[in-house]
Design a protein around this motif. Structure first.
Motif, PDB file in Angstrom:
ATOM      1  N   GLY A 176       0.819  -1.207   0.000  1.00  0.00           N
ATOM      2  CA  GLY A 176       0.000   0.000   0.000  1.00  0.00           C
ATOM      3  C   GLY A 176       0.848   1.250   0.000  1.00  0.00           C
ATOM      4  N   TYR A 177       1.918   1.231   0.802  1.00  0.00           N
ATOM      5  CA  TYR A 177       2.763   2.409   1.013  1.00  0.00           C
ATOM      6  C   TYR A 177       3.603   2.710  -0.216  1.00  0.00           C
ATOM      7  N   SER A 178       3.940   1.662  -0.998  1.00  0.00           N
ATOM      8  CA  SER A 178       4.861   1.864  -2.126  1.00  0.00           C
ATOM      9  C   SER A 178       4.228   2.705  -3.227  1.00  0.00           C
ATOM     10  N   GLY A 179       2.916   2.666  -3.343  1.00  0.00           N
ATOM     11  CA  GLY A 179       2.268   3.394  -4.422  1.00  0.00           C
ATOM     12  C   GLY A 179       2.428   2.703  -5.766  1.00  0.00           C
ATOM     13  N   ASN A 180       2.967   1.494  -5.761  1.00  0.00           N
ATOM     14  CA  ASN A 180       3.173   0.768  -7.009  1.00  0.00           C
ATOM     15  C   ASN A 180       1.874   0.063  -7.394  1.00  0.00           C
ATOM     16  N   THR A 181       1.354   0.396  -8.591  1.00  0.00           N
ATOM     17  CA  THR A 181       0.051  -0.148  -9.006  1.00  0.00           C
ATOM     18  C   THR A 181       0.021  -1.672  -8.993  1.00  0.00           C
ATOM     19  N   PHE A 182       1.116  -2.268  -9.491  1.00  0.00           N
ATOM     20  CA  PHE A 182       1.109  -3.730  -9.632  1.00  0.00           C
ATOM     21  C   PHE A 182       1.139  -4.400  -8.263  1.00  0.00           C
ATOM     22  N   GLU A 183       1.956  -3.839  -7.357  1.00  0.00           N
ATOM     23  CA  GLU A 183       2.017  -4.377  -5.993  1.00  0.00           C
ATOM     24  C   GLU A 183       0.650  -4.227  -5.325  1.00  0.00           C
ATOM     25  N   GLN A 184       0.058  -3.041  -5.493  1.00  0.00           N
ATOM     26  CA  GLN A 184      -1.239  -2.789  -4.844  1.00  0.00           C
ATOM     27  C   GLN A 184      -2.308  -3.703  -5.403  1.00  0.00           C
ATOM     28  N   PHE A 185      -2.270  -3.906  -6.716  1.00  0.00           N
ATOM     29  CA  PHE A 185      -3.252  -4.808  -7.320  1.00  0.00           C
ATOM     30  C   PHE A 185      -3.095  -6.209  -6.726  1.00  0.00           C
ATOM     31  N   HIS A 186      -1.842  -6.646  -6.626  1.00  0.00           N
ATOM     32  CA  HIS A 186      -1.615  -8.010  -6.152  1.00  0.00           C
ATOM     33  C   HIS A 186      -2.046  -8.175  -4.696  1.00  0.00           C
ATOM     34  N   PHE A 187      -1.555  -7.280  -3.812  1.00  0.00           N
ATOM     35  CA  PHE A 187      -1.788  -7.504  -2.384  1.00  0.00           C
ATOM     36  C   PHE A 187      -3.164  -7.042  -1.929  1.00  0.00           C
ATOM     37  N   LEU A 188      -3.637  -5.924  -2.490  1.00  0.00           N
ATOM     38  CA  LEU A 188      -4.874  -5.366  -1.955  1.00  0.00           C
ATOM     39  C   LEU A 188      -6.094  -5.836  -2.723  1.00  0.00           C
ATOM     40  N   HIS A 189      -5.874  -6.423  -3.897  1.00  0.00           N
ATOM     41  CA  HIS A 189      -7.041  -6.909  -4.621  1.00  0.00           C
ATOM     42  C   HIS A 189      -6.972  -8.406  -4.907  1.00  0.00           C
ATOM     43  N   ASN A 190      -5.918  -8.818  -5.601  1.00  0.00           N
ATOM     44  CA  ASN A 190      -5.921 -10.181  -6.125  1.00  0.00           C
ATOM     45  C   ASN A 190      -5.807 -11.249  -5.035  1.00  0.00           C
ATOM     46  N   ARG A 191      -4.995 -10.972  -3.987  1.00  0.00           N
ATOM     47  CA  ARG A 191      -4.859 -11.968  -2.929  1.00  0.00           C
ATOM     48  C   ARG A 191      -6.160 -12.123  -2.129  1.00  0.00           C
ATOM     49  N   PRO A 192      -6.665 -11.032  -1.556  1.00  0.00           N
ATOM     50  CA  PRO A 192      -7.855 -11.249  -0.708  1.00  0.00           C
ATOM     51  C   PRO A 192      -9.173 -11.341  -1.467  1.00  0.00           C
ATOM     52  N   PHE A 193      -9.239 -10.837  -2.707  1.00  0.00           N
ATOM     53  CA  PHE A 193     -10.539 -10.820  -3.391  1.00  0.00           C
ATOM     54  C   PHE A 193     -10.497 -11.477  -4.762  1.00  0.00           C
TER      55      PHE A 193
END
Lengths: 191, 511
Positions: free
Chosen positions: B343-360
């Motif tokens: 979340g903190y990195s601001g990297n779209t791909f990281e955010q997509f992976h951790f905040l969307h794809n993993r939990p949802f």
């Protein structure tokens, strides 16, 4: 004196058993520890204490000098370290250079993990085989194995064994010394 | 056969826990005994050695047949894969690392507990390790065997797997040592070798015990050969102990390095979900967590069925549960940190992976199973009452094993199936061959373990004897005490006298 021809089978009683030493049996750590101190102070050199587990303080009681094993292991570790570096340099930077992303062919940081693993590998092999070599193992024959009493050495009994090849060994005096240590039993070991 | 006394000659009475003695007290003034039942050396030998001497129990045969059945499945699946090609697995798309690598990391991770117990706990003078180290080390070796199979068949043409090693070949090529996959080859093969050596040399004195107790010629020759003529000589013990200490010192950084190197396989790549600096410590903690869970899964039934309750005591179980809790918390911290950094990195791909794809994402169930097994379940172990309940501990251990398998699945498959380019996205479904191979690997593991329980000394007898009070000459308190500190007899209320405290501490640490 009889002479033997080749076709007469060799009979075992032509070779009467030789005295290999004395063993004295103990059943607790304190007694065997003080026994070891007495035998050490009497000046024997070819003798040993056999026990089911390593006894804390026995090295001092017997006067065992520290083993050179750690130095062998150090040498093994250094050989592994240097050997791995040499191998990686020769294979990747000299004999078969292969460019990846413009990185240097000799890239020490990337070589470190394998240098570390090789250090541990060679040092561990040295520790194990060095220990066996210094202990003269494997040695599947041992006159002590002929004694039924001695079979408890890997269970719950402790033995002081004085070898007949010891320069101070004397059939009578050694037996008297062992008897004075208050053992459970004394036995002649025959080879 | 010696009778085993059930009364305890302790100067203080141990409370009971069901039918067993409870030696889990953390009162630092009383040193809790590690061997119960008032055993003497002979009774320890009898207790452990008789496991391989008594008649074969039908239950053991049934277990072995079941395991052999699974092992046959494993062999068949591997044979099918070799004859057909790696496409029989479900990773024949852009998710090209799936069950093969998940299972590899899972098994290697389990292997870590054995060396941790034998090496790191040895250096920290955790004397309780002696009750469990032998079969934890055996477990390590069998787990590493299972692990080794997967990358070997995953290379696609296993008959060419020797290309992984720096061997001269007709193509005049050499392996690429700048690749973390190459580091992995060295790390895992070194780890397998050193674990095997550690296990074997520790076993030599106990094999000699079995040799000296054998009544049949076959057993005498077999144990006689493998015990190398060990006589328990003090001169031999001296070098033996030194070699053991050196091996422990060498294996300690090794065990930490192996899973770090495994994590480099992922961390040095750029896939979101893999490209994280937290990976090495996170992987090591996870490996120890999963490994201790597997030791508990094996120890709890084994102590029951092989009559080892007085050597593998409740304190051992309690301590292992604490290690699970501690490492489980590190794992939970790592999960949290991964999310925070994404979340903190601001990297779209990281955010997509951790905040969307993993939990949802489509495989969110795996993520929740992982969170349950590794974050929720171990929280039960905070409570002493629950740690003392074997059913609860067993539940947490099984949950942890499951959670750790899903953790690797989440890291590997969920990261790979949706990376940077949506055009290369794909869904992963395991094939029946995938699932049968995973189940079959348990057959290999349990077959080896059952054979080990039957034919080799399951507990390090010589080492257990060294933690019994009788093994120390000249008790520091003058006359010989069966237990070092006896609060009932001394009833010290005031502060320690000068010098006394130091002696007490030295006695405790065993230095």
């Amino acid at each position: 004196m009889t002479t033997q021809t080749l076709d007469t089978p060799v009979r075992t009683d032509d070779f009467p058993p030789e005295l290999a030493g004395y063993l004295a049996e103990f059943d607790d750590v304190n007694t065997v520890m003080s026994a070891a101190e007495v035998v050490r102070d009497a000046g024997y050199t070819r003798w040993d204490v056999h026990s089911p587990f390593p006894i804390h303080g026995m090295d001092e009681a017997m006067g065992i000098r520290p083993t050179i094993l750690p130095w062998l292991v150090l040498a093994g570790g250094l050989a592994g370290l240097g050997g791995a570096l040499l191998m990686e340099w020769w294979m990747n930077a000299y004999d078969y250079g292969y460019m990846v992303s413009g990185k240097p062919l000799f890239s020490l940081p990337a070589f470190i993990p394998i240098m570390f693993e090789a250090t541990v590998l060679i040092a561990s092999l040295t520790a194990v085989f060095g220990m066996l070599f210094l202990n003269k193992l494997p040695m599947l024959y041992n006159p002590l194995f002929k004694s039924d009493r001695f079979r408890r050495v890997t269970n719950d009994r402790f033995f002081v064994v004085i070898d007949a090849t010891d320069p101070k060994f004397d059939e009578v005096e050694t037996e008297n010394l062992l008897r004075s240590l208050n053992p459970l039993a004394i036995e002649q070991v025959e080879d | 056969m010696a009778t085993i006394r059930t009364d305890t000659p302790l100067p203080f009475t141990l409370p009971k826990l069901g039918e067993e003695y409870d030696n889990t007290s953390d009162d630092p003034r009383v040193r809790q005994p590690l061997v119960l039942g008032g055993k003497h050396f002979n009774e320890v030998t009898e207790n452990v050695a008789s496991i391989s001497e008594r008649k074969i129990h039908p239950a053991w045969v049934v277990c072995l047949l079941l395991s052999l059945g699974l092992l046959t499945v494993f062999g068949t699946m591997l044979g099918y894969l070799v004859l057909t090609g790696v496409g029989v697995w479900g990773n024949n798309n852009t998710v090209n690392w799936a069950f093969g690598i998940v299972n590899f990391v899972f098994w290697v991770g389990i292997g870590h507990a054995g060396t941790l117990i034998s090496a790191i706990l040895f250096l920290f003078r955790q004397k309780w390790r002696t009750g469990i180290n032998r079969f934890a080390e055996a477990m390590t070796i069998f787990a590493v065997m299972c692990a080794g199979v997967f990358p070997a068949v995953h290379v696609g043409r296993p008959w060419l797997a020797y290309w992984l090693f720096p061997l001269p070949n007709q193509m005049e090529t050499w392996p690429q040592f700048r690749s973390p996959l190459m580091w992995d080859v060295f790390a895992v093969s070194t780890y397998a070798t050193v674990s095997l050596l550690f296990w074997y040399i520790g076993m030599i004195p106990d094999l000699a015990t079995l040799r000296d107790r054998s009544t049949s010629r076959v057993r005498q020759i077999a144990y006689g050969l493998f015990s190398l003529g060990w006589t328990g000589s003090s001169r031999h013990w001296h070098r033996f102990e030194r070699a053991y200490l050196l091996l422990a010192g060498l294996a300690t950084p090794l065990v930490l390095s192996v899973h770090s190197v495994v994590s480099f396989d992922f961390a040095t790549s750029q896939i979101p979900g893999w490209h994280t600096t937290i990976f090495p410590p996170y992987f090591v903690a996870g490996a120890i967590y999963g490994g201790f869970a597997m030791v508990l899964c094996l120890a709890i039934p084994a102590r029951q069925y092989f009559g080892l309750k007085e050597i593998i005591t409740r304190r051992h179980i309690d301590n292992m549960a604490k290690v699970m809790l501690g490492t489980g918390l590190i794992v939970a911290y790592s999960y949290t940190m991964e999310f925070f950094i994404a979340g903190y990195s601001g990297n779209t791909f990281e955010q997509f992976h951790f905040l969307h794809n993993r939990p949802f994402g489509p495989m969110k169930i795996c993520f929740y199973l992982m969170m349950f097994g590794n974050v929720v379940a171990p929280q039960l172990l905070w409570f002493k009452k629950l740690r003392n309940h074997l059913g609860v501990v067993m539940f947490c251990a099984i949950a942890a094993n499951m959670g750790m398998w899903f953790e690797r699945f989440v890291i590997i498959v969920i990261s790979l199936h949706r990376d940077f380019l949506p055009s290369s996205w794909a869904m992963f479904y395991p094939t029946p061959v995938d699932i049968a191979t995973l189940c079959g690997s348990f057959g290999l593991f349990f077959t080896m373990f059952l054979l080990f329980c039957r034919f080799l000394p399951m507990v390090a007898m010589a080492e257990v004897k060294t933690v019994m009070p009788e093994s120390h000459a000249h008790s520091p308190h003058g006359e010989h005490h069966r237990w070092d500190y006896q609060p009932d007899q001394h009833s010290k209320t005031g502060p320690y006298k000068k010098g006394e405290r130091l002696r007490e501490v030295r006695d405790w640490t065993g230095i």
